[in-house]
Design a protein around this motif. Structure first.
Motif, PDB file in Angstrom:
ATOM      1  N   THR A  80       0.755  -1.177   0.038  1.00  0.00           N
ATOM      2  CA  THR A  80      -0.124   0.080   0.079  1.00  0.00           C
ATOM      3  C   THR A  80       0.642   1.254  -0.146  1.00  0.00           C
ATOM      4  O   THR A  80       0.620   1.954  -0.693  1.00  0.00           O
ATOM      5  N   ALA A  81       1.677   1.560   0.857  1.00  0.00           N
ATOM      6  CA  ALA A  81       2.737   2.498   1.241  1.00  0.00           C
ATOM      7  C   ALA A  81       3.421   2.891  -0.188  1.00  0.00           C
ATOM      8  O   ALA A  81       3.726   4.202  -0.477  1.00  0.00           O
ATOM      9  N   PHE A  82       3.946   2.175  -0.948  1.00  0.00           N
ATOM     10  CA  PHE A  82       4.671   2.423  -2.032  1.00  0.00           C
ATOM     11  C   PHE A  82       3.801   1.992  -3.589  1.00  0.00           C
ATOM     12  O   PHE A  82       4.512   1.912  -4.431  1.00  0.00           O
ATOM     13  N   ASP A  83       2.605   1.876  -3.267  1.00  0.00           N
ATOM     14  CA  ASP A  83       1.545   1.578  -4.564  1.00  0.00           C
ATOM     15  C   ASP A  83       2.526   0.440  -5.463  1.00  0.00           C
ATOM     16  O   ASP A  83       2.179   0.675  -6.581  1.00  0.00           O
ATOM     17  N   ALA A  84       2.753  -0.684  -4.740  1.00  0.00           N
ATOM     18  CA  ALA A  84       3.527  -1.592  -5.371  1.00  0.00           C
ATOM     19  C   ALA A  84       2.632  -2.567  -6.443  1.00  0.00           C
ATOM     20  O   ALA A  84       1.456  -2.769  -5.711  1.00  0.00           O
ATOM     21  N   ASP A  85       3.177  -3.366  -6.951  1.00  0.00           N
ATOM     22  CA  ASP A  85       2.275  -4.324  -7.911  1.00  0.00           C
ATOM     23  C   ASP A  85       2.343  -5.808  -7.283  1.00  0.00           C
ATOM     24  O   ASP A  85       1.230  -6.357  -7.672  1.00  0.00           O
ATOM     25  N   GLY A  86       3.389  -5.912  -6.387  1.00  0.00           N
ATOM     26  CA  GLY A  86       3.398  -7.058  -5.621  1.00  0.00           C
ATOM     27  C   GLY A  86       4.480  -7.094  -4.486  1.00  0.00           C
ATOM     28  O   GLY A  86       5.146  -5.945  -4.316  1.00  0.00           O
ATOM     29  N   VAL A  87       4.677  -8.049  -3.978  1.00  0.00           N
ATOM     30  CA  VAL A  87       5.585  -8.245  -2.629  1.00  0.00           C
ATOM     31  C   VAL A  87       6.274  -9.426  -2.795  1.00  0.00           C
ATOM     32  O   VAL A  87       5.830 -10.548  -2.908  1.00  0.00           O
ATOM     33  N   THR A  88       7.622  -9.495  -2.624  1.00  0.00           N
ATOM     34  CA  THR A  88       8.550 -10.624  -2.657  1.00  0.00           C
ATOM     35  C   THR A  88       8.698 -10.744  -1.022  1.00  0.00           C
ATOM     36  O   THR A  88       9.163  -9.874  -0.623  1.00  0.00           O
ATOM     37  N   VAL A  89       8.551 -12.075  -0.506  1.00  0.00           N
ATOM     38  CA  VAL A  89       9.097 -12.455   0.739  1.00  0.00           C
ATOM     39  C   VAL A  89       9.947 -13.274   0.769  1.00  0.00           C
ATOM     40  O   VAL A  89       9.776 -14.333   0.028  1.00  0.00           O
ATOM     41  N   THR A  90      11.303 -13.132   1.222  1.00  0.00           N
ATOM     42  CA  THR A  90      12.304 -14.046   1.112  1.00  0.00           C
ATOM     43  C   THR A  90      13.067 -14.166   2.824  1.00  0.00           C
ATOM     44  O   THR A  90      12.969 -13.420   3.493  1.00  0.00           O
ATOM     45  N   GLN A  91      13.707 -15.493   2.682  1.00  0.00           N
ATOM     46  CA  GLN A  91      14.258 -15.674   4.193  1.00  0.00           C
ATOM     47  C   GLN A  91      15.409 -16.726   3.820  1.00  0.00           C
ATOM     48  O   GLN A  91      14.937 -17.722   3.131  1.00  0.00           O
ATOM     49  N   PHE A  92      16.552 -16.350   4.201  1.00  0.00           N
ATOM     50  CA  PHE A  92      17.508 -17.214   3.948  1.00  0.00           C
ATOM     51  C   PHE A  92      18.389 -17.927   5.129  1.00  0.00           C
ATOM     52  O   PHE A  92      18.247 -17.487   6.331  1.00  0.00           O
TER      53      PHE A  92
END
Length: 144
Positions: A80-92
């Motif tokens: 919402t804050a950055f009017d993004a088209d999607g979100v990537t969630v990663t964890q290593f």
């Protein structure tokens, strides 16, 4: 597996103890969310559990639910804050997988069509930009 004991001198443990400043966007009993100082995209945020765990492989299962709830909350807010088209969630987990800080953390990265991620190394983002981006995320959280 290259499993070692948790070391409490890692940067996230130091941030949790208040020894190093960070642009915090959310804090709960279980986790904090902060702006990544070397963002791969505008609004790149980290969710860090307060419990000491080296990574997902040694984390107390009891913390994972609350941490993932925070990840979901932050993912919605950064989208919402950055009017993004999607979100990537990663964890290593472990060096072979790309883990470089050995305290469990989750990357939440707003994504934009046709815009590749920047490398996660190199120059740190300008502090004023991080401060402004943190406020945008806090505003989105408050409006949710």
């Amino acid at each position: 597996m290259n499993q070692h004991a948790y070391a409490d001198d890692n940067i996230f443990a130091r941030i949790l103890r208040g020894e190093i400043p960070a642009h915090k966007v959310l804090e709960s009993d279980d986790a904090i969310a902060i702006m990544d100082v070397m963002p791969q995209a505008t609004g790149h945020t980290l969710v860090i559990p307060k419990a000491a765990s080296r990574n997902l492989l040694d984390a107390d299962p009891e913390i994972l639910g609350p941490v993932m709830q925070t990840v979901q909350q932050i993912a919605k807010a950064v989208k919402t804050a950055f009017d993004a088209d999607g979100v990537t969630v990663t964890q290593f987990n472990e060096p072979a997988a790309g883990q470089s800080v050995f305290h469990l953390h989750v990357h939440v990265i707003p994504r934009f069509e046709g815009v590749p991620l920047k490398p996660h190394t190199g120059e740190m983002e300008d502090d004023a930009v991080l401060k402004a981006n943190a406020q945008r995320v806090r505003d989105a959280l408050a409006a949710a």
